[in-house]
Write a protein that holds these residues in place. Structure first.
Motif, PDB file in Angstrom:
ATOM      1  N   SER A 109       6.427  -4.863  -1.741  1.00  0.00           N
ATOM      2  CA  SER A 109       6.897  -6.056  -1.029  1.00  0.00           C
ATOM      3  C   SER A 109       6.001  -6.324   0.176  1.00  0.00           C
ATOM      4  O   SER A 109       5.853  -5.480   1.062  1.00  0.00           O
ATOM      5  CB  SER A 109       8.334  -5.839  -0.559  1.00  0.00           C
ATOM      6  OG  SER A 109       8.725  -6.836   0.336  1.00  0.00           O
ATOM      7  N   ALA A 110       5.422  -7.510   0.219  1.00  0.00           N
ATOM      8  CA  ALA A 110       4.514  -7.867   1.318  1.00  0.00           C
ATOM      9  C   ALA A 110       5.242  -7.910   2.661  1.00  0.00           C
ATOM     10  O   ALA A 110       4.698  -7.457   3.681  1.00  0.00           O
ATOM     11  CB  ALA A 110       3.863  -9.216   1.044  1.00  0.00           C
ATOM     12  N   SER A 111       6.451  -8.432   2.688  1.00  0.00           N
ATOM     13  CA  SER A 111       7.186  -8.502   3.953  1.00  0.00           C
ATOM     14  C   SER A 111       7.559  -7.101   4.452  1.00  0.00           C
ATOM     15  O   SER A 111       7.535  -6.837   5.654  1.00  0.00           O
ATOM     16  CB  SER A 111       8.431  -9.368   3.805  1.00  0.00           C
ATOM     17  OG  SER A 111       9.286  -8.844   2.818  1.00  0.00           O
ATOM     18  N   LYS A 145       5.785  -4.386   3.837  1.00  0.00           N
ATOM     19  CA  LYS A 145       4.529  -3.797   4.328  1.00  0.00           C
ATOM     20  C   LYS A 145       4.318  -4.168   5.790  1.00  0.00           C
ATOM     21  O   LYS A 145       3.970  -3.322   6.611  1.00  0.00           O
ATOM     22  CB  LYS A 145       3.338  -4.318   3.525  1.00  0.00           C
ATOM     23  CG  LYS A 145       3.176  -3.744   2.171  1.00  0.00           C
ATOM     24  CD  LYS A 145       1.943  -4.363   1.523  1.00  0.00           C
ATOM     25  CE  LYS A 145       1.955  -4.157   0.041  1.00  0.00           C
ATOM     26  NZ  LYS A 145       0.835  -4.808  -0.624  1.00  0.00           N
ATOM     27  N   ASN A 146       4.531  -5.439   6.089  1.00  0.00           N
ATOM     28  CA  ASN A 146       4.364  -5.922   7.450  1.00  0.00           C
ATOM     29  C   ASN A 146       5.351  -5.236   8.393  1.00  0.00           C
ATOM     30  O   ASN A 146       4.986  -4.812   9.491  1.00  0.00           O
ATOM     31  CB  ASN A 146       4.537  -7.437   7.495  1.00  0.00           C
ATOM     32  CG  ASN A 146       4.185  -8.015   8.840  1.00  0.00           C
ATOM     33  OD1 ASN A 146       3.293  -7.505   9.504  1.00  0.00           O
ATOM     34  ND2 ASN A 146       4.878  -9.065   9.228  1.00  0.00           N
ATOM     35  N   GLU A 147       6.592  -5.130   7.976  1.00  0.00           N
ATOM     36  CA  GLU A 147       7.621  -4.494   8.792  1.00  0.00           C
ATOM     37  C   GLU A 147       7.295  -3.019   9.043  1.00  0.00           C
ATOM     38  O   GLU A 147       7.425  -2.521  10.158  1.00  0.00           O
ATOM     39  CB  GLU A 147       8.970  -4.608   8.075  1.00  0.00           C
ATOM     40  CG  GLU A 147      10.121  -4.046   8.820  1.00  0.00           C
ATOM     41  CD  GLU A 147      10.849  -5.068   9.640  1.00  0.00           C
ATOM     42  OE1 GLU A 147      11.578  -4.642  10.539  1.00  0.00           O
ATOM     43  OE2 GLU A 147      10.684  -6.271   9.389  1.00  0.00           O
ATOM     44  N   SER A 182       4.418  -1.607   9.079  1.00  0.00           N
ATOM     45  CA  SER A 182       3.233  -1.420   9.911  1.00  0.00           C
ATOM     46  C   SER A 182       3.610  -1.243  11.387  1.00  0.00           C
ATOM     47  O   SER A 182       2.905  -0.565  12.126  1.00  0.00           O
ATOM     48  CB  SER A 182       2.266  -2.586   9.740  1.00  0.00           C
ATOM     49  OG  SER A 182       2.821  -3.766  10.266  1.00  0.00           O
ATOM     50  N   PHE A 183       4.746  -1.824  11.787  1.00  0.00           N
ATOM     51  CA  PHE A 183       5.215  -1.661  13.165  1.00  0.00           C
ATOM     52  C   PHE A 183       5.926  -0.323  13.377  1.00  0.00           C
ATOM     53  O   PHE A 183       6.100   0.106  14.505  1.00  0.00           O
ATOM     54  CB  PHE A 183       6.168  -2.801  13.545  1.00  0.00           C
ATOM     55  CG  PHE A 183       5.506  -4.148  13.560  1.00  0.00           C
ATOM     56  CD1 PHE A 183       4.551  -4.464  14.509  1.00  0.00           C
ATOM     57  CD2 PHE A 183       5.830  -5.096  12.603  1.00  0.00           C
ATOM     58  CE1 PHE A 183       3.932  -5.700  14.519  1.00  0.00           C
ATOM     59  CE2 PHE A 183       5.216  -6.335  12.599  1.00  0.00           C
ATOM     60  CZ  PHE A 183       4.267  -6.639  13.561  1.00  0.00           C
ATOM     61  N   ARG A 213       4.956   2.668  11.935  1.00  0.00           N
ATOM     62  CA  ARG A 213       4.104   3.787  11.524  1.00  0.00           C
ATOM     63  C   ARG A 213       4.268   5.011  12.407  1.00  0.00           C
ATOM     64  O   ARG A 213       4.447   6.124  11.918  1.00  0.00           O
ATOM     65  CB  ARG A 213       2.641   3.374  11.518  1.00  0.00           C
ATOM     66  CG  ARG A 213       2.262   2.536  10.362  1.00  0.00           C
ATOM     67  CD  ARG A 213       0.786   2.234  10.397  1.00  0.00           C
ATOM     68  NE  ARG A 213       0.482   1.261   9.363  1.00  0.00           N
ATOM     69  CZ  ARG A 213      -0.572   0.511   9.352  1.00  0.00           C
ATOM     70  NH1 ARG A 213      -1.464   0.616  10.309  1.00  0.00           N
ATOM     71  NH2 ARG A 213      -0.766  -0.344   8.383  1.00  0.00           N
ATOM     72  N   HIS A 261      -0.378   0.402   1.898  1.00  0.00           N
ATOM     73  CA  HIS A 261      -1.127  -0.463   0.996  1.00  0.00           C
ATOM     74  C   HIS A 261      -0.193  -1.450   0.328  1.00  0.00           C
ATOM     75  O   HIS A 261       0.913  -1.187   0.052  1.00  0.00           O
ATOM     76  CB  HIS A 261      -1.818   0.352  -0.106  1.00  0.00           C
ATOM     77  CG  HIS A 261      -2.763   1.381   0.433  1.00  0.00           C
ATOM     78  ND1 HIS A 261      -4.063   1.097   0.742  1.00  0.00           N
ATOM     79  CD2 HIS A 261      -2.588   2.694   0.691  1.00  0.00           C
ATOM     80  CE1 HIS A 261      -4.654   2.205   1.164  1.00  0.00           C
ATOM     81  NE2 HIS A 261      -3.780   3.178   1.152  1.00  0.00           N
TER      82      HIS A 261
END
Length: 96
Positions: A63-65, A67-69, A71-72, A74, A96
């Motif tokens: 899921s692209a959304s 992945k973005n979430e 990333s914050f 990590r 990824h």
């Protein structure tokens, strides 16, 4: 050879892993299996693949959304994985 005291099966397994020189591989597999516990069932549902290269955990998310979430989050996930492992095994997570 006669033993007088019984050994716990966990201790025997750890001795065998150490004797075979597979401690690093075992820890990498353990980190991958702990991902589901640390990230949670909802995130793990979108996880398609994970592996450890050196001290970096690579996680593939479908899921692209998400992945973005993630990333914050990590740094938090790295800290939680290391706490679950009991030592600093993971230095970073690449999503990824």
């Amino acid at each position: 050879m006669k033993r007088t005291e019984p050994k716990l099966i966990g201790n025997v397994i750890e001795e065998m892993i150490r004797a075979c020189g597979q401690e690093d591989n075992f820890e990498k597999q353990r980190v991958c299996s702990l991902w589901a516990e640390v990230a949670g069932a909802a995130i793990n549902r979108y996880t398609t693949r994970r592996y450890v290269d050196g001290s970096v955990l690579h996680v593939y998310i479908s899921s692209a959304s998400l992945k973005n979430e993630l990333s914050f989050l990590r740094d938090t996930l790295v800290r939680q994985l290391n706490e679950a492992m009991g030592k600093d095994t993971v230095s970073a997570i690449i999503i990824h």
